[in-house]
Motif scaffolding. Structure first.
Motif, PDB file in Angstrom:
ATOM      1  N   ARG A 286       4.484   5.315   2.817  1.00 36.85           N
ATOM      2  CA  ARG A 286       3.684   4.317   3.526  1.00 36.85           C
ATOM      3  C   ARG A 286       2.621   3.754   2.597  1.00 36.85           C
ATOM      4  O   ARG A 286       1.689   3.095   3.033  1.00 36.85           O
ATOM      5  CB  ARG A 286       2.997   4.937   4.760  1.00 36.85           C
ATOM      6  N   ALA A 287       2.761   4.011   1.272  1.00 35.48           N
ATOM      7  CA  ALA A 287       1.703   3.655   0.320  1.00 35.48           C
ATOM      8  C   ALA A 287       2.029   2.407  -0.505  1.00 35.48           C
ATOM      9  O   ALA A 287       1.181   1.921  -1.250  1.00 35.48           O
ATOM     10  CB  ALA A 287       1.432   4.828  -0.622  1.00 35.48           C
ATOM     11  N   PHE A 288       3.258   1.874  -0.376  1.00 32.97           N
ATOM     12  CA  PHE A 288       3.639   0.704  -1.178  1.00 32.97           C
ATOM     13  C   PHE A 288       3.079  -0.568  -0.577  1.00 32.97           C
ATOM     14  O   PHE A 288       2.947  -0.642   0.631  1.00 32.97           O
ATOM     15  CB  PHE A 288       5.176   0.634  -1.296  1.00 32.97           C
ATOM     16  N   PRO A 289       2.695  -1.563  -1.380  1.00 35.10           N
ATOM     17  CA  PRO A 289       2.825  -1.677  -2.830  1.00 35.10           C
ATOM     18  C   PRO A 289       1.781  -0.903  -3.639  1.00 35.10           C
ATOM     19  O   PRO A 289       1.734  -1.051  -4.853  1.00 35.10           O
ATOM     20  CB  PRO A 289       2.658  -3.190  -3.056  1.00 35.10           C
ATOM     21  N   GLY A 290       0.997  -0.082  -3.021  1.00 30.57           N
ATOM     22  CA  GLY A 290       0.012   0.718  -3.733  1.00 30.57           C
ATOM     23  C   GLY A 290      -1.228  -0.064  -4.122  1.00 30.57           C
ATOM     24  O   GLY A 290      -1.358  -1.254  -3.847  1.00 30.57           O
ATOM     25  N   GLU A 291      -2.158   0.669  -4.742  1.00 27.47           N
ATOM     26  CA  GLU A 291      -3.417   0.033  -5.166  1.00 27.47           C
ATOM     27  C   GLU A 291      -3.824   0.589  -6.512  1.00 27.47           C
ATOM     28  O   GLU A 291      -3.859   1.807  -6.693  1.00 27.47           O
ATOM     29  CB  GLU A 291      -4.533   0.354  -4.158  1.00 27.47           C
ATOM     30  N   ARG A 292      -4.144  -0.306  -7.436  1.00 28.20           N
ATOM     31  CA  ARG A 292      -4.531   0.113  -8.787  1.00 28.20           C
ATOM     32  C   ARG A 292      -5.738   1.063  -8.740  1.00 28.20           C
ATOM     33  O   ARG A 292      -5.772   2.061  -9.443  1.00 28.20           O
ATOM     34  CB  ARG A 292      -4.870  -1.122  -9.623  1.00 28.20           C
ATOM     35  N   ALA A 293      -6.701   0.757  -7.907  1.00 29.68           N
ATOM     36  CA  ALA A 293      -7.930   1.546  -7.846  1.00 29.68           C
ATOM     37  C   ALA A 293      -7.969   2.422  -6.595  1.00 29.68           C
ATOM     38  O   ALA A 293      -9.035   2.783  -6.112  1.00 29.68           O
ATOM     39  CB  ALA A 293      -9.139   0.623  -7.887  1.00 29.68           C
ATOM     40  N   GLY A 294      -6.810   2.762  -6.068  1.00 31.36           N
ATOM     41  CA  GLY A 294      -6.760   3.515  -4.820  1.00 31.36           C
ATOM     42  C   GLY A 294      -6.783   5.019  -5.024  1.00 31.36           C
ATOM     43  O   GLY A 294      -7.184   5.524  -6.074  1.00 31.36           O
TER      44      GLY A 294
END
Ligand SMILES: [Zn+2]
Length: 342
Positions: free
Chosen positions: A115-123
């Motif tokens: 459930r994390a896509f597309p994701g986050e660079r600073a996540g």
């Protein structure tokens, strides 16, 4: 030297364009109380020989699903570059902290990788891994196979699974890629909650995505491992990357690959009360509409009549609840029907 990327916080010494077999790590920043400059080292392998398709295999998207990780660890050791044409990218533990903890979700940030896509660079760490896969790996990929299983809570008929796609060409290629795996069941399914899935990320790029549900109960069996390993070999043959004859591995005495669907909401039975679930049927049993699937017992009230759970439609038992202890809202059974379309 690991290459630092502007666009992701994950670094690696893997060179995706290099021929040969590379087995290394994705280095994911993981600063924490007992390791200030700590890094999560997530195994990855790239096996490449010249031009050809790129296929991504992932396991451990959920950490309590073991067929994918085990089959992919075996693949990494066994597959040599000279045996293939093209490129195979293998990530045996996509949610690596969850795999090591034996849990569905990451023990670090509590997140579900799927459930994390597309994701986050600073996540958070799960979001950072998803963001790397989304931005650095998926653009290279022609087809992705994400090897799941039922995990702790469900037993699944060993199967591969695809979604209905509006693009006819993409759908046709995806159906062929599903059938190529030769799992006991190929399921074409409409999922209600697709936001954030790796599936959706790949499908939205117009590429081939095949998910797999290869067993369950957080246990491995010789049959489900054999089905997984045969499926991976069959996929490489399907894409013209490896030589050989596709094989259908047996499951419970049969060698068959049925295409099935879950056409209506009656296919999904959920617990309407808390208690202890006693199933009456096994996977692959044929079910009539209204037939008893099982019953829910009330351990604190022995005199109370158990609540009978009935099939909302006819079909074949595709999935059932694994642990006996259940709560209201848990999925108890999923029925599937032979497909007339695919
Ligand atoms: Zn899963």
């Amino acid at each position: 030297m690991a290459k630092k990327s502007e666009s992701s916080r994950v670094s690696t010494d893997i060179r995706y364009d290099k021929d040969g077999k590379q087995v290394s790590y994705l280095r994911v920043p993981n600063s924490r109380d007992n390791s200030g400059w700590g890094t999560l080292l997530m195994p990855i392998a790239v096996i490449k020989n010249g031009k050809g398709p790129t296929v991504l295999f992932t396991g451990g998207n959920h950490g309590d699903e073991y067929e994918g990780p085990v089959a992919l660890l075996k693949l990494i050791r066994a597959l040599e570059a000279k045996a293939i044409k093209g490129r195979v990218i293998v990530i045996p533990g996509l949610n690596f902290p969850a795999l090591m903890a034996g849990t569905r979700l990451s023990p670090i940030d509590g997140r579900n990788m799927n459930r994390a896509f597309p994701g986050e660079r600073a996540g958070t760490i799960t979001q950072v891994i998803a963001h790397y896969v989304q931005t650095q790996i998926l653009p290279m990929v022609d087809a992705a196979y994400d090897l799941h299983s039922g995990g702790y809570s469900m037993f699944m008929t060993p199967s591969v699974m695809i979604h209905y796609l509006p693009n006819k060409k993409q759908m046709a290629a995806t159906v062929e890629a599903m059938k190529a795996f030769r799992a006991p069941v190929g399921l074409v399914i409409e999922e209600l909650d697709t936001e954030g899935m790796l599936d959706t990320a790949v499908e939205n790029m117009g590429k081939v995505f095949v998910g797999a549900e290869l067993g369950g109960g957080a246990v491995l069996t010789p049959e489900t491992i054999a089905i997984t390993e045969a499926g991976i070999r069959n996929v490489l043959i399907h894409f013209g990357m490896a030589k050989g004859k596709p094989e259908t591995a047996p499951w419970r005495g049969r060698r068959e690959s049925l295409v099935m669907e879950t056409p209506d909401i009656g296919c999904f039975s959920m617990a309407m009360d808390d208690g202890l679930y006693e199933p009456f049927l096994e996977l692959r049993d044929t079910v009539a509409e209204g037939q008893k699937l099982g019953q829910i017992h009330y351990p604190q009230a022995p005199e109370r009549t158990p609540l009978v759970v009935r099939a909302g439609t006819s079909g074949v038992l595709y999935c059932r609840r694994a642990p006996g202890r259940i709560e209201k809202g848990d999925t108890l059974a999923v029925l599937a029907k032979p497909s007339k379309t695919w």
